[in-house]
Motif scaffolding. Structure first.
Motif, PDB file in Angstrom:
ATOM      1  N   ARG B  63      37.632 -13.528   4.231  1.00 18.37           N
ATOM      2  CA  ARG B  63      36.292 -13.744   3.671  1.00 18.37           C
ATOM      3  C   ARG B  63      36.224 -13.073   2.302  1.00 18.37           C
ATOM      4  NH1 ARG B  63      33.483  -9.134   3.584  1.00 18.37           N
ATOM      5  NH2 ARG B  63      33.855  -7.530   5.147  1.00 18.37           N
ATOM      6  N   ASP B  64      35.176 -13.406   1.557  1.00 21.57           N
ATOM      7  CA  ASP B  64      35.003 -12.787   0.255  1.00 21.57           C
ATOM      8  C   ASP B  64      34.783 -11.296   0.428  1.00 21.57           C
ATOM      9  OD1 ASP B  64      35.275 -15.201  -0.956  1.00 21.57           O
ATOM     10  OD2 ASP B  64      33.118 -15.637  -0.950  1.00 21.57           O
ATOM     11  N   ASP B  65      35.293 -10.531  -0.513  1.00 23.74           N
ATOM     12  CA  ASP B  65      35.178  -9.076  -0.427  1.00 23.74           C
ATOM     13  C   ASP B  65      33.800  -8.647  -0.931  1.00 23.74           C
ATOM     14  OD1 ASP B  65      35.713  -6.449  -0.097  1.00 23.74           O
ATOM     15  OD2 ASP B  65      37.006  -6.248  -1.853  1.00 23.74           O
ATOM     16  N   GLU B  66      32.816  -8.848  -0.069  1.00 24.94           N
ATOM     17  CA  GLU B  66      31.438  -8.509  -0.425  1.00 24.94           C
ATOM     18  C   GLU B  66      30.856  -7.638   0.678  1.00 24.94           C
ATOM     19  OE1 GLU B  66      29.660 -12.322  -0.490  1.00 24.94           O
ATOM     20  OE2 GLU B  66      30.299 -12.759  -2.557  1.00 24.94           O
ATOM     21  N   VAL B  67      29.917  -6.797   0.305  1.00 22.15           N
ATOM     22  CA  VAL B  67      29.267  -5.947   1.304  1.00 22.15           C
ATOM     23  C   VAL B  67      28.314  -6.812   2.129  1.00 22.15           C
ATOM     24  CG1 VAL B  67      27.753  -3.971   1.669  1.00 22.15           C
ATOM     25  CG2 VAL B  67      29.446  -3.923  -0.177  1.00 22.15           C
ATOM     26  N   THR B  68      28.550  -6.865   3.429  1.00 23.05           N
ATOM     27  CA  THR B  68      27.667  -7.669   4.286  1.00 23.05           C
ATOM     28  C   THR B  68      26.938  -6.797   5.314  1.00 23.05           C
ATOM     29  OG1 THR B  68      29.527  -8.099   5.762  1.00 23.05           O
ATOM     30  CG2 THR B  68      29.057  -9.780   4.099  1.00 23.05           C
ATOM     31  N   GLU B  69      27.437  -5.589   5.526  1.00 21.91           N
ATOM     32  CA  GLU B  69      26.829  -4.715   6.533  1.00 21.91           C
ATOM     33  C   GLU B  69      25.859  -3.755   5.860  1.00 21.91           C
ATOM     34  OE1 GLU B  69      27.458  -4.847   9.936  1.00 21.91           O
ATOM     35  OE2 GLU B  69      28.541  -6.670   9.383  1.00 21.91           O
ATOM     36  N   THR B  70      24.771  -3.483   6.571  1.00 22.00           N
ATOM     37  CA  THR B  70      23.828  -2.489   6.059  1.00 22.00           C
ATOM     38  C   THR B  70      24.051  -1.180   6.811  1.00 22.00           C
ATOM     39  OG1 THR B  70      22.238  -3.297   7.659  1.00 22.00           O
ATOM     40  CG2 THR B  70      22.073  -4.176   5.410  1.00 22.00           C
ATOM     41  N   ASP B  71      23.587  -0.088   6.256  1.00 24.07           N
ATOM     42  CA  ASP B  71      23.760   1.209   6.899  1.00 24.07           C
ATOM     43  C   ASP B  71      22.791   1.348   8.072  1.00 24.07           C
ATOM     44  OD1 ASP B  71      24.170   3.780   7.643  1.00 24.07           O
ATOM     45  OD2 ASP B  71      23.290   4.686   5.842  1.00 24.07           O
ATOM     46  N   GLN B  72      23.343   1.414   9.281  1.00 22.49           N
ATOM     47  CA  GLN B  72      22.490   1.561  10.469  1.00 22.49           C
ATOM     48  C   GLN B  72      22.942   2.759  11.289  1.00 22.49           C
ATOM     49  OE1 GLN B  72      21.447  -2.195  12.564  1.00 22.49           O
ATOM     50  NE2 GLN B  72      23.045  -3.099  11.310  1.00 22.49           N
ATOM     51  N   ARG B  73      23.418   3.787  10.581  1.00 21.94           N
ATOM     52  CA  ARG B  73      24.020   4.918  11.274  1.00 21.94           C
ATOM     53  C   ARG B  73      23.106   5.528  12.352  1.00 21.94           C
ATOM     54  NH1 ARG B  73      26.229  10.052   7.989  1.00 21.94           N
ATOM     55  NH2 ARG B  73      24.001  10.356   7.685  1.00 21.94           N
ATOM     56  N   ASP B  74      21.861   5.764  11.991  1.00 25.60           N
ATOM     57  CA  ASP B  74      20.967   6.410  12.949  1.00 25.60           C
ATOM     58  C   ASP B  74      20.829   5.575  14.219  1.00 25.60           C
ATOM     59  OD1 ASP B  74      20.670   8.372  11.128  1.00 25.60           O
ATOM     60  OD2 ASP B  74      18.691   7.704  10.395  1.00 25.60           O
ATOM     61  N   ARG B  75      20.708   4.286  14.027  1.00 21.30           N
ATOM     62  CA  ARG B  75      20.539   3.389  15.165  1.00 21.30           C
ATOM     63  C   ARG B  75      21.793   3.409  16.040  1.00 21.30           C
ATOM     64  NH1 ARG B  75      20.322  -2.278  14.631  1.00 21.30           N
ATOM     65  NH2 ARG B  75      19.544  -3.144  16.581  1.00 21.30           N
ATOM     66  N   PHE B  76      22.943   3.335  15.419  1.00 21.01           N
ATOM     67  CA  PHE B  76      24.194   3.303  16.172  1.00 21.01           C
ATOM     68  C   PHE B  76      24.450   4.631  16.878  1.00 21.01           C
ATOM     69  CE2 PHE B  76      26.081  -0.209  13.238  1.00 21.01           C
ATOM     70  CZ  PHE B  76      25.252  -1.132  13.856  1.00 21.01           C
ATOM     71  N   GLN B  77      23.948   5.699  16.295  1.00 17.50           N
ATOM     72  CA  GLN B  77      24.214   7.008  16.911  1.00 17.50           C
ATOM     73  C   GLN B  77      23.242   7.344  18.044  1.00 17.50           C
ATOM     74  OE1 GLN B  77      24.655   9.876  13.676  1.00 17.50           O
ATOM     75  NE2 GLN B  77      26.864   9.485  13.671  1.00 17.50           N
ATOM     76  N   GLU B  78      22.246   6.483  18.227  1.00 19.83           N
ATOM     77  CA  GLU B  78      21.307   6.726  19.329  1.00 19.83           C
ATOM     78  C   GLU B  78      22.017   6.808  20.677  1.00 19.83           C
ATOM     79  OE1 GLU B  78      18.189   3.793  19.277  1.00 19.83           O
ATOM     80  OE2 GLU B  78      17.453   4.548  17.343  1.00 19.83           O
ATOM     81  N   GLY B  79      23.095   6.041  20.827  1.00 19.00           N
ATOM     82  CA  GLY B  79      23.797   6.019  22.113  1.00 19.00           C
ATOM     83  C   GLY B  79      24.943   7.009  22.201  1.00 19.00           C
ATOM     84  N   ALA B  80      25.128   7.812  21.176  1.00 15.73           N
ATOM     85  CA  ALA B  80      26.280   8.724  21.159  1.00 15.73           C
ATOM     86  C   ALA B  80      26.018   9.941  22.039  1.00 15.73           C
ATOM     87  CB  ALA B  80      26.574   9.153  19.739  1.00 15.73           C
ATOM     88  N   PRO B  81      27.071  10.451  22.708  1.00 16.54           N
ATOM     89  CA  PRO B  81      26.883  11.608  23.590  1.00 16.54           C
ATOM     90  C   PRO B  81      26.403  12.855  22.834  1.00 16.54           C
ATOM     91  CG  PRO B  81      29.071  10.635  23.927  1.00 16.54           C
ATOM     92  CD  PRO B  81      28.453   9.945  22.743  1.00 16.54           C
ATOM     93  N   GLN B  82      26.948  13.116  21.642  1.00 14.36           N
ATOM     94  CA  GLN B  82      26.571  14.327  20.911  1.00 14.36           C
ATOM     95  C   GLN B  82      26.688  14.116  19.411  1.00 14.36           C
ATOM     96  OE1 GLN B  82      28.830  17.682  22.397  1.00 14.36           O
ATOM     97  NE2 GLN B  82      27.224  19.100  21.734  1.00 14.36           N
TER      98      GLN B  82
END
Lengths: 484, 95
Positions: B63-82
C-alpha cells in the motif's frame, strides 16, 4: 417463528407480519430457555440486541428493505465485537473486550443484522468437539451426551436448536463444516481470501476463513453476500467482485459434473455413513447430474501436513499473548520470563499448548526443512490434485465427517484420534478451496452431512447445488424434538 | 519420531510456556504421537516441488506509505493488565 428459515423471516419482516423487535424478543426468549442446557453461548447481549432491533424497525419504516435488516444472529466468539467480550474460548482472553470491530461483524451489522450473543467454541478454534473451550463443552441438541463438533460447535448447536436463525463460524481445518454436519445445519467455508480475516482472532493465518451457518443454502447465500468482499485491512483478502449468489440458486443442475474421490469412499468410512452419502448422490443423479470418479492421490497426507502447518502458524500467532498488553497476566511474577511463562501456562489450555509446542518444534533450528518446508511442498501436491480434478468436474462430493456426533469425553485422551475427525475437510483448507456441508440424513437419530467442494470462488455453484438438493429433500428442516 | 522429556522442556522454554514438571511426561507422550502422525510426510518425494505459501500464489499486496492509523493509545491500554503514564509495566529487566 423459530422454525422458519432466515429467508422466510426476511420476507416476514418485509411484509410486516412481525417486527425486528418481536423477532429479537422471540429468539432471546428461546436463548434464555435453552442456552444453559447446551452451553452454546459465552455471552448473551439482550440490551444491545433490543436496541439494534429497534433501529432496524426504524430504518424499515424509513423505507429500508435490505434482506438482512432485523435478522437476529450470533457470532462465534472469535470475532472481535466492540463492547461485548471476545474470549476466543480461552481463559487468556476471559477479560478481553476488543477496542475494534471485526470486518465480518461490522459488515453484518451494517447489513442490519441483530447480534444476540457470542457462541462458545474450542479454545482459539483448536479442536473438533468443542471440548477444549475454557467455558466447558457445548452439547449437541440431537443428543446432549454428544459433542456438537468443533470448533464452531456453539454456532452449530445454536442454529440446530433454532436459538438463532443463523450464526457465523470460522473454518481452519473443518471448523464450520464438521459441526454443521454433526448438528444438521448448512455451513459454508468460502475460498481463502473471499471473506476478510480482519478482527477474527488468528489461529493459522494461511488456512483461516470465516463463513455462514444457517438452516439452508439460501440463507447462507444471503449471509455470504453481506460477509464477502475485498478488505484493505486484511493483506490476504482478494479483490474480486462478489457475485449475486441469490440469483444463481435456481439454476438447473442438469448436467452438473460431480467428482467422487475414490479416497473419500474407501478405507475408514463407516458403511452406514457411506450409505447415506450414496442415497444423497442418487438424488443428484436423478436430478440430471453426472457422477464421475476422480483421483486425489495425496489426500491421505492432508492430516499430517495440517498438523505441521497449522501448529507452526499458531505458535507464531499465539506468541502475542504475553501477559503484557492485554489478556491474562499471572500474579506477582518474579521476572519478565516468569511473567511470560506463567501467564501463558495459566492462560492456555492443554490442546493449545500441545499445538504451540508442536509448531515451535517444527519451526526450530534444524527441523524447519524436514517439517514446515516439507509440509508446504506436499500442500502444493494436494492443491495440484484438486486442480486436475476440477479440469474434469464442476464440484466434488463426499462425506463431511467420518462419523456422526460422538460422546463427550470419548476422544479427549487421544489427540490423534480427535484429529482424524477432520480427514475429509482439511485438504480443502490446505488448497484454499470453498466447501459446504449440508444435512443429508440421519443415523440412529444423529445427523449426517454431505460435503460439496468447489473450485476457487465458485461459492455460487456450491450454494446452487446445495439449494437444489434442499428443494428435493427435507433433512435440513429437521429440528431436534426437545427444542420444538 | 519421539520427543524426550528434555526436548519437551526445551520446546516449552522456546515457546515461553511454563509447563508444570508433573505434566512433562504426558506432553512428551502426546507430542510424540502427533509427530508419528506427521512422519507419514517423509515417505513422499518432494524433490523440486515449490513450497506453497498462498493458495493462489499471490504475493503480499503493498500500500502507499501514508499514515492511516490514528493515535488511540489510551483506548488500547484500557485492557492492559498494568500501565502507568501510557507505558506498559513489566518486572524490572535491567538491574
Amino acid at each position: 417463528m423459530y422454525d422458519k428459515t432466515l429467508a422466510e423471516l426476511s420476507s416476514g419482516l418485509r411484509s410486516g407480519a412481525f417486527s425486528a423487535v418481536e423477532l429479537a424478543e422471540h429468539f432471546l426468549a428461546r436463548t434464555e430457555r435453552f442456552h444453559t442446557q447446551l452451553n452454546c453461548l459465552i455471552s448473551v447481549s439482550p440490551e444491545l440486541a433490543m436496541a439494534r432491533a429497534a433501529d432496524a424497525d426504524r430504518q424499515r419504516a424509513e423505507g429500508d428493505s435490505r434482506p438482512l435488516l432485523g435478522i437476529p444472529l450470533m457470532h462465534k466468539d472469535i470475532f472481535c465485537t466492540e463492547g461485548v467480550k471476545t474470549s476466543c474460548g480461552s481463559k487468556m482472553l476471559d477479560n478481553f473486550v476488543a477496542p475494534y470491530e471485526s470486518t465480518v461483524s461490522r459488515k453484518l451489522k451494517e447489513a442490519g443484522t441483530v447480534m444476540l450473543g457470542k457462541t462458545n467454541m474450542d479454545e482459539f478454534a483448536m479442536g473438533s468437539s468443542n471440548e477444549t473451550s475454557y467455558y466447558g463443552p457445548v452439547r449437541n441438541p440431537w443428543d446432549t451426551d454428544c459433542v456438537p463438533g468443533g470448533s464452531s460447535g456453539g454456532s452449530a448447536a445454536a442454529v440446530a436448536a433454532r436459538l438463532a436463525p443463523a450464526a457465523t463460524g470460522t473454518d481452519t481445518g473443518g471448523s464450520i463444516r464438521q459441526p454443521a454436519s454433526l448438528c444438521n445445519v448448512t455451513g459454508l467455508k468460502p475460498t481463502y481470501g473471499r471473506v476478510s480475516r480482519y478482527g477474527m482472532i488468528a489461529f493459522a493465518s494461511s488456512l483461516d476463513q470465516a463463513g455462514p451457518m444457517a438452516a439452508t443454502a439460501e440463507d447462507c447465500a444471503l449471509l455470504l453476500a453481506a460477509m464477502a468482499g475485498f478488505d484493505p485491512a486484511d493483506s490476504t483478502s482478494l479483490d474480486r467482485p462478489v457475485p449475486d449468489y441469490q440469483s444463481t440458486l435456481t439454476n438447473s443442475i442438469k448436467g452438473l459434473k460431480i467428482g467422487l474421490p475414490k479416497s473419500f469412499f474407501s478405507t475408514g468410512l463407516n458403511s452406514a455413513i457411506a450409505q447415506v452419502i450414496e442415497t444423497a448422490l442418487s438424488e443428484y443423479r436423478q436430478a440430471g447430474a453426472e457422477l464421475v470418479e476422480v483421483d486425489l492421490p495425496h489426500m491421505h497426507l492432508s492430516v499430517p501436513v495440517y498438523y505441521v502447518v497449522a501448529p507452526a502458524e499458531c505458535s507464531s500467532n499465539l506468541s502475542r499473548y504475553d501477559g503484557v498488553r492485554y489478556g491474562h497476566r499471572a500474579d506477582s511474577p518474579k521476572d519478565l520470563e516468569d511473567l511470560f511463562k506463567r501467564s501463558r501456562d495459566e492462560g492456555f489450555g492443554a490442546e493449545v499448548k500441545r499445538r504451540v509446542m508442536i509448531g515451535t518444534y517444527a519451526l526450530s533450528a534444524g527441523y524447519y526443512d524436514a517439517y514446515y518446508r516439507k509440509a508446504q511442498q506436499i500442500r502444493r501436491l494436494i492443491s495440484e490434485d484438486f486442480r486436475q480434478a476440477f479440469e474434469k468436474v464442476d464440484v466434488i462430493m463426499g462425506p463431511t465427517s467420518p462419523t456422526t456426533a460422538f460422546k463427550i469425553g470419548e476422544k479427549t485422551d487421544d489427540p490423534v484420534s480427535m484429529y482424524l475427525s477432520d480427514i475429509y475437510t482439511i485438504a480443502v483448507n490446505l488448497a484454499g478451496l470453498p466447501g459446504i456441508s449440508i444435512p443429508a440424513g440421519m443415523l440412529n437419530g444423529l445427523p449426517v452431512g454431505l460435503q460439496i467442494i468447489g473450485n476457487y470462488f465458485d461459492e455460487g455453484r456450491l450454494l446452487n447445488a446445495a439449494h437444489q438438493y434442499q428443494l428435493l429433500t427435507d433433512w435440513h428442516k429437521k429440528i431436534p424434538e426437545a427444542f420444538c | 519420531m519421539s520427543l524426550s522429556s528434555d526436548e519437551v522442556r526445551k520446546v516449552a522454554h522456546l515457546a515461553r510456556l511454563g509447563i508444570e514438571e508433573s505434566a512433562i511426561s504426558e506432553y512428551a507422550e502426546q507430542l510424540s504421537r502427533i509427530l508419528e502422525l506427521v512422519e507419514q510426510m517423509q515417505a513422499v518425494d518432494t524433490e523440486g516441488v515449490e513450497p506453497m505459501a498462498h493458495p493462489q500464489d499471490i504475493s503480499q499486496r503493498l500500500r502507499d506509505d501514508e499514515v492511516t492509523e490514528t493515535d488511540q493509545r489510551d483506548r488500547f491500554q484500557e485492557g492492559a493488565p498494568q500501565v502507568e503514564s501510557g507505558l506498559y509495566l513489566v518486572p524490572k529487566v535491567i538491574e
